[in-house]
Structures are given as structure tokens and as C-alpha cells.
Design an enzyme around this catalytic site. Structure first.
Site, mmCIF file in Angstrom:
data_model
loop_
_atom_site.group_PDB
_atom_site.id
_atom_site.type_symbol
_atom_site.label_atom_id
_atom_site.label_comp_id
_atom_site.label_asym_id
_atom_site.label_seq_id
_atom_site.Cartn_x
_atom_site.Cartn_y
_atom_site.Cartn_z
ATOM 1 N N LYS A 11 0.825 -1.212 -0.502
ATOM 2 C CA LYS A 11 -0.115 0.224 -0.210
ATOM 3 C C LYS A 11 0.703 1.244 -0.219
ATOM 4 O O LYS A 11 2.637 1.222 0.363
ATOM 5 C CB LYS A 11 -0.598 0.315 0.713
ATOM 6 C CG LYS A 11 -1.876 -1.755 1.161
ATOM 7 C CD LYS A 11 -2.617 -1.236 2.022
ATOM 8 C CE LYS A 11 -4.058 -2.485 1.841
ATOM 9 N NZ LYS A 11 -5.061 -1.954 3.672
ATOM 10 N N PHE A 59 -15.297 4.319 7.334
ATOM 11 C CA PHE A 59 -14.293 4.606 6.178
ATOM 12 C C PHE A 59 -13.339 4.150 5.391
ATOM 13 O O PHE A 59 -12.762 4.765 4.529
ATOM 14 C CB PHE A 59 -12.600 3.707 7.808
ATOM 15 C CG PHE A 59 -13.385 2.434 7.283
ATOM 16 C CD1 PHE A 59 -12.755 2.167 5.843
ATOM 17 C CD2 PHE A 59 -13.681 1.964 8.308
ATOM 18 C CE1 PHE A 59 -12.947 0.470 5.969
ATOM 19 C CE2 PHE A 59 -13.826 0.326 8.221
ATOM 20 C CZ PHE A 59 -13.619 -0.180 7.092
ATOM 21 N N ARG A 87 -2.165 -13.934 4.965
ATOM 22 C CA ARG A 87 -2.820 -13.867 5.657
ATOM 23 C C ARG A 87 -2.134 -13.633 7.194
ATOM 24 O O ARG A 87 -1.911 -12.657 7.712
ATOM 25 C CB ARG A 87 -4.030 -14.372 5.944
ATOM 26 C CG ARG A 87 -5.336 -14.078 5.033
ATOM 27 C CD ARG A 87 -6.040 -13.077 4.521
ATOM 28 N NE ARG A 87 -6.417 -12.325 5.537
ATOM 29 C CZ ARG A 87 -7.299 -10.814 5.350
ATOM 30 N NH1 ARG A 87 -6.892 -10.114 4.798
ATOM 31 N NH2 ARG A 87 -7.385 -9.987 6.286
ATOM 32 N N THR A 93 -5.203 -6.921 11.003
ATOM 33 C CA THR A 93 -6.118 -5.183 10.208
ATOM 34 C C THR A 93 -5.289 -3.611 11.267
ATOM 35 O O THR A 93 -4.461 -3.405 10.342
ATOM 36 C CB THR A 93 -7.439 -5.007 10.062
ATOM 37 O OG1 THR A 93 -7.937 -6.297 9.343
ATOM 38 C CG2 THR A 93 -7.583 -4.167 9.513
ATOM 39 N N ARG A 104 2.827 -6.416 9.102
ATOM 40 C CA ARG A 104 2.077 -4.589 10.006
ATOM 41 C C ARG A 104 2.313 -4.816 11.112
ATOM 42 O O ARG A 104 2.597 -3.750 11.610
ATOM 43 C CB ARG A 104 0.756 -5.222 9.811
ATOM 44 C CG ARG A 104 -0.180 -5.293 8.474
ATOM 45 C CD ARG A 104 -1.982 -6.075 8.596
ATOM 46 N NE ARG A 104 -2.596 -5.497 6.800
ATOM 47 C CZ ARG A 104 -3.812 -5.810 7.061
ATOM 48 N NH1 ARG A 104 -4.225 -6.835 7.578
ATOM 49 N NH2 ARG A 104 -4.319 -5.562 5.894
ATOM 50 N N ASN A 114 -1.961 0.314 6.504
ATOM 51 C CA ASN A 114 -1.608 -0.842 7.595
ATOM 52 C C ASN A 114 -0.678 -1.764 6.355
ATOM 53 O O ASN A 114 -0.532 -3.044 6.106
ATOM 54 C CB ASN A 114 -2.837 -2.085 7.649
ATOM 55 C CG ASN A 114 -3.575 -2.487 7.148
ATOM 56 O OD1 ASN A 114 -3.754 -1.675 5.498
ATOM 57 N ND2 ASN A 114 -4.565 -2.483 7.320
ATOM 58 N N HIS A 117 -2.306 -5.434 1.625
ATOM 59 C CA HIS A 117 -3.288 -5.917 1.108
ATOM 60 C C HIS A 117 -3.203 -8.092 0.790
ATOM 61 O O HIS A 117 -2.478 -8.133 0.617
ATOM 62 C CB HIS A 117 -3.973 -5.416 -0.111
ATOM 63 C CG HIS A 117 -5.160 -5.970 -0.244
ATOM 64 N ND1 HIS A 117 -6.493 -6.484 0.381
ATOM 65 C CD2 HIS A 117 -5.686 -7.043 -0.791
ATOM 66 C CE1 HIS A 117 -7.440 -7.310 -0.432
ATOM 67 N NE2 HIS A 117 -6.740 -7.494 -1.382
HETATM 68 P P1 GDP Z 1 -7.995 -6.872 5.997
HETATM 69 O O1 GDP Z 1 -8.859 -8.277 5.076
HETATM 70 O O2 GDP Z 1 -7.092 -7.050 7.109
HETATM 71 O O3 GDP Z 1 -6.853 -5.752 5.132
HETATM 72 O O4 GDP Z 1 -8.906 -5.788 6.787
HETATM 73 P P2 GDP Z 1 -10.447 -5.412 6.163
HETATM 74 O O5 GDP Z 1 -11.028 -6.192 4.995
HETATM 75 O O6 GDP Z 1 -11.095 -5.622 7.140
HETATM 76 O O7 GDP Z 1 -10.017 -4.025 5.725
HETATM 77 C C1 GDP Z 1 -10.156 -3.542 4.391
HETATM 78 C C2 GDP Z 1 -8.734 -2.127 5.448
HETATM 79 O O8 GDP Z 1 -10.289 -0.747 4.867
HETATM 80 C C3 GDP Z 1 -7.876 -2.789 6.032
HETATM 81 O O9 GDP Z 1 -7.378 -3.498 5.374
HETATM 82 C C4 GDP Z 1 -7.539 -1.251 5.952
HETATM 83 O O10 GDP Z 1 -6.572 -0.440 5.597
HETATM 84 C C5 GDP Z 1 -9.262 -0.328 6.135
HETATM 85 N N1 GDP Z 1 -9.990 -0.872 7.241
HETATM 86 C C6 GDP Z 1 -10.521 -1.545 8.123
HETATM 87 N N2 GDP Z 1 -10.612 -1.360 8.714
HETATM 88 C C7 GDP Z 1 -10.685 0.269 9.683
HETATM 89 C C8 GDP Z 1 -10.942 1.046 9.730
HETATM 90 O O11 GDP Z 1 -11.346 0.739 10.972
HETATM 91 N N3 GDP Z 1 -10.722 2.286 9.240
HETATM 92 C C9 GDP Z 1 -9.906 2.959 8.743
HETATM 93 N N4 GDP Z 1 -9.653 4.397 8.634
HETATM 94 N N5 GDP Z 1 -9.499 2.269 7.591
HETATM 95 C C10 GDP Z 1 -9.867 0.323 8.322
#
Ligand code: GDP
Length: 140
Positions: A11, A59, A87, A93, A104, A114, A117
Site C-alpha cells: 500500500k 471509513f 494472511r 488488520t 503489519r 497498514n 492487502h
Molecule cells: P484486511 O482484510 O485485514 O485488509 O481488513 P478489512 O478487509 O477489514 O479492511 C480493508 C482495509 O480497510 C484495511 O486493510 C484497512 O486499510 C482499512 N480499514 C479497516 N478497518 C478500518 C477502520 O476502522 N478505519 C480505517 N480508517 N480504515 C480501516
């Protein structure tokens, strides 16, 4: 065990800090093979389509702005159980919850910025790979 392919993104927070090589070293150390990779600038449409599943989340707008704030490196990773393996090496996350030694935990700046992806299922891996790569770009 199954040889799988998964989709990965380094990212903008990580490319900005010149961490592509360090992230790649951790992926390779974990047993993942980078079989395709390119550095791109996502368009707003790319980011909105890619994260469409999060459209209703508060968000979403910030996440899209972040993903287009700088270059990203999109990748296809191959390996035994590549989806779960990636993963695992990515970590949770929220970097505050990520295990020691994960990408991360090591590099992420925040729950949003973070660093990486990784696809969360075989179905999503196939969709995400096809969105960013032509079949001819995958050299296993
Ligand atoms: P991942 O599969 O671990 O990447 O997590 P998710 O699919 O739940 O979320 C996708 C992406 O959204 C994350 O990798 C973060 O970049 C962003 N994200 C997730 N939760 C939050 C949050 O609570 N606030 C903000 N600003 N970004 C978030």
C-alpha cells in the site's frame, strides 16, 4: 496441501517509505513466490471498485483517498496454502493487534495505513487477480 495463488498489494504508506523490498523479503521468507508484480497508481475508480465491499463503512471515503495517495505495488503470490500463509505473514488488520514478526506489526502506521492487502478467500483471490492482471502476465 494445495498450490494456491493470492493477490497482494503493497500500500501507499509502504511504497512512500521505500519498503517494497523489505516487504517482499518477508513474503519470500514465508514461502510465497512473487509470480507477478507491477507498480501502479490506482485510479479512484480502481480503489472504489476494489473496496466496494466496504462501501457502507464510515471509513470508505478515507480508505479510497489513502489507496490513491501514492503508488502501490500489486502482486500475485503463489505457494502452498498461499491465501492463509499470506494472511499469517501480513498480521491482523490493526497493527496494534498484529503478532510480532508480521508485516503489519513491523511496518504498519495505523489500522488504515497498514502496509499490505491480501485476499481473504479463493473466490476473492481469483476476482482480484483478474482485475489487475492479464493471464499472460502470470509467470509461475
Ligand atoms: P484486511 O482484510 O485485514 O485488509 O481488513 P478489512 O478487509 O477489514 O479492511 C480493508 C482495509 O480497510 C484495511 O486493510 C484497512 O486499510 C482499512 N480499514 C479497516 N478497518 C478500518 C477502520 O476502522 N478505519 C480505517 N480508517 N480504515 C480501516
Amino acid at each position: 496441501m494445495a498450490l494456491e495463488r493470492t493477490f497482494s498489494i503493497i500500500k501507499p504508506d509502504a511504497t512512500r517509505r521505500n519498503l517494497t523490498g523489505k516487504v517482499n523479503a518477508m513474503l519470500e521468507e514465508a514461502g510465497l513466490r512473487i509470480i507477478a508484480q507491477k507498480r501502479i497508481r490506482m485510479t479512484r475508480e480502481n480503489a472504489e471498485t476494489f473496496y466496494a465491499v466496504h462501501k457502507e463503512r464510515p471509513f470508505f471515503g478515507e480508505l479510497v483517498d489513502f489507496m490513491i495517495s501514492g503508488p502501490v505495488v500489486v502482486q500475485v503470490l503463489e505457494g502452498e496454502n498461499a491465501i492463509a500463509k499470506n494472511r499469517d505473514v501480513m498480521g491482523a488488520t490493526n497493527p496494534k493487534d498484529a503478532a510480532e514478526g508480521t508485516i503489519r506489526k513491523t511496518f504498519a502506521e495505523s489500522i488504515e495505513a497498514n502496509s499490505v492487502h491480501g485476499s481473504d478467500s479463493q473466490a476473492n483471490a481469483a476476482i482480484e487477480i483478474a482485475y489487475f492482471f492479464a493471464g499472460s502476465e502470470l509467470v509461475g
